[in-house]
Design an enzyme around this catalytic site. Structure first.
Site, PDB file in Angstrom:
ATOM      1  N   LYS A  21       0.865  -1.188   0.000  1.00 62.58           N
ATOM      2  CA  LYS A  21       0.000   0.000   0.000  1.00 62.58           C
ATOM      3  C   LYS A  21       0.890   1.222   0.000  1.00 62.58           C
ATOM      4  O   LYS A  21       1.996   1.197   0.555  1.00 62.58           O
ATOM      5  CB  LYS A  21      -0.884   0.025   1.253  1.00 62.58           C
ATOM      6  CG  LYS A  21      -2.078   0.926   1.134  1.00 62.58           C
ATOM      7  CD  LYS A  21      -3.177   0.238   0.378  1.00 62.58           C
ATOM      8  CE  LYS A  21      -4.474   0.978   0.392  1.00 62.58           C
ATOM      9  NZ  LYS A  21      -5.582   0.078   0.029  1.00 62.58           N
TER      10      LYS A  21
HETATM   11  N1  GLU Z   1      -7.175   0.317  -3.339  1.00 61.73           N
HETATM   12  C1  GLU Z   1      -7.936  -0.860  -3.573  1.00 61.73           C
HETATM   13  C2  GLU Z   1      -7.986  -1.731  -2.324  1.00 61.73           C
HETATM   14  O1  GLU Z   1      -7.774  -1.280  -1.245  1.00 61.73           O
HETATM   15  C3  GLU Z   1      -7.503  -1.596  -4.824  1.00 61.73           C
HETATM   16  C4  GLU Z   1      -6.120  -2.122  -4.824  1.00 61.73           C
HETATM   17  C5  GLU Z   1      -5.662  -2.663  -6.165  1.00 61.73           C
HETATM   18  O2  GLU Z   1      -6.447  -2.698  -7.094  1.00 61.73           O
HETATM   19  O3  GLU Z   1      -4.491  -3.043  -6.245  1.00 61.73           O
HETATM   20  O4  GLU Z   1      -8.286  -2.880  -2.385  1.00 61.73           O
END
Ligand code: GLU
Length: 473
Positions: free
Chosen positions: A109
């Site tokens: 993240k």
């Molecule tokens: N931000 C989204 C989540 O928290 C998508 C992450 C992604 O598609 O890699 O799942």
């Protein structure tokens, strides 16, 4: 994170507590559990960009929680609340989420500590490109190692800038556009990615309604049709979830909680109208489709069947958990229920469909986009017309030889071969049903897990542990 009570655990501790609860039911060595739980690495970068005649310093993060599978995957958020602890907790959730929905990634993240509204588009582009450059220098954006995606405060536009910056730096890599997902379709994105997380919330709820035992646990009967829903947050996830649930499944969105006020309508708020009103920049108070009041922290406790927190972490905490009246909570946001609130709600018999499962639609469709990018071909391109021809032959044979007669609209709907959006939705639906089934199977095999969140952690941790054991760790 905005937990109102000082007794509340920090977000990361909250995630760890939930993890530990599930791990306590497992026959895995504590050392391996520890290895799975910890965040492998977090990179902090501070960089300067000259804007408005001055150098402004920005702080960004990319946490890599687990590299048991690569690339690692997870969004990048733009918010003033971004901090290392939050990014690490969210990266951990990505590891468990991808394991649960069988998407072959590790968890990561990122975040930039910025108020995106404080900068114009050109400025944001320069900041984003510079951030991308910093990440690229350390392979923290890379098609085979680390693939960011949109999250709170970012979307297709930011992903397009990131992809372009990475491509510029790596123009001989044939897979360079697979360095991020959530791109606009014309730049290598996939149909259905923008709606994906909200669509996944809808599929999660549809699946819940197929399980009579779960409905019984939640003291609910019947179908989604007519069920009363309170939704917090009408951003990308909340908007799509509320729109699909009301327009396609007949649910009534009786309360919409937004930053600038609350909209209530016992007959159901027209979500599309409300969203268009919000986008027009008119004051929320002027919306005609319901009763609008000032921001009201008690709105989340409105009586309803289903509560969908689709905004920030810790929206449901020790201060309001006792007053929640919903029978089911679907965690569309990441971490909207604190660990302490989770306990209070479980004791009250509220059925919680956890974030790890409920909001996995985004990363699932990101996976489809990444596969499309490295395959260099749109889904359905080879099969569609072939399928269409076979369907036409079948209909013609049934009409000429079987004496059947079909309506024109049925024929055109049936004959048409699947295009990309049909395949994406079908793949997502299948993923959501499959993961729900795996959580249920864990609960049947080990009833002491008791709730869906603990069982979801259990399934995810088991999968990761199996991976490590198989490679001799
Ligand atoms: N931000 C989204 C989540 O928290 C998508 C992450 C992604 O598609 O890699 O799942």
């Amino acid at each position: 994170m905005s937990t109102s009570s000082t007794n509340e655990l920090k977000f990361r501790d909250s995630v760890d507590l939930m993890f530990n609860r599930a791990a306590s039911f497992m026959d895995i060595s504590p050392k391996l559990i520890e290895k799975i739980r910890v965040c492998n690495a977090t990179y902090t970068v501070r960089f300067g960009v000259k804007l408005r005649g001055e150098v402004h310093t920005f702080t960004g993060y990319r946490a890599v929680h687990s590299e048991h599978k690569e690339p690692v995957k997870g969004g990048i958020r733009y918010s003033l609340d971004v901090n290392q602890d939050e990014v690490e907790a969210l990266a951990a959730l990505m590891t468990y989420k991808t394991a649960l929905v069988e998407v072959p990634y590790g968890g990561s993240k990122g975040g930039l500590c910025i108020d995106p509204k404080a900068w114009d588009e050109e400025e944001l582009e320069r900041i984003t490109r510079r951030f991308t450059f910093e990440l690229a220098r350390r392979d923290l954006i890379h098609p085979s190692l680390n693939v960011p995606a949109p999250d709170m405060g970012t979307g297709e536009r930011e992903m397009a800038w990131m992809m372009d910056e990475y491509r510029r730096l790596n123009n001989t890599n044939i897979d360079n556009i697979a360095c991020v997902t959530g791109k606009p379709v014309h730049l290598g994105g996939i149909e259905g990615r923008v709606e994906a997380t909200g669509r996944g919330v809808q599929y999660a709820l549809q699946e819940f309604f197929r399980h009579n035992d779960d409905k019984k646990k939640a003291s609910l009967r019947g179908e989604l049709d007519g069920k009363k829903i309170v939704i917090q947050g009408l951003g990308n996830v909340g908007y799509h979830a509320a729109k699909f649930l009301s327009e396609e499944d007949g649910a009534k969105i009786i309360t919409v909680i937004e930053r600038f006020g609350v909209v209530r309508n016992p007959k159901g708020v027209n979500i599309e109208k409300l969203k268009q009103h919000m986008l027009s920049g008119e004051p929320l108070a002027d919306f005609q489709g319901g009763t609008v009041t000032n921001p009201d922290p008690t709105a989340i406790c409105d009586a309803c069947d289903i509560l969908i927190p689709a905004a920030m972490e810790a929206a449901i905490n020790m201060d309001n958990a006792h007053s929640i009246k919903a029978k089911v909570i679907v965690e569309a946001a990441n971490g909207p229920v604190t660990a302490k609130a989770d306990k209070i709600l479980r004791d009250k018999g509220v059925f919680i469909i956890p974030d790890m499962y409920a909001n996995a639609g985004g990363v699932t469709v990101s996976y489809f986009e990444w596969v499309k990018n490295i395959g260099h071909i749109r889904f359905g391109r080879l099969q569609r017309r072939n399928q269409e021809a076979k369907n036409r032959e079948l209909i013609e044979a049934l009409e000429t030889q079987g004496g059947l007669k079909f309506t024109k609209s049925f024929k055109s709907g049936f004959i048409e071969g699947a295009n990309e959006i049909d395949l994406v939705r079908a793949g997502l639906d299948d993923t959501m049903r499959g993961a729900y089934g795996n959580i249920k199977a864990a609960l049947i095999a080990k009833p002491e897990l008791e709730d869906m969140r603990t069982a979801a952690f259990y399934v995810a941790i088991s999968d990761i542990a199996l991976h490590y054991r198989s490679i001799g760790l």
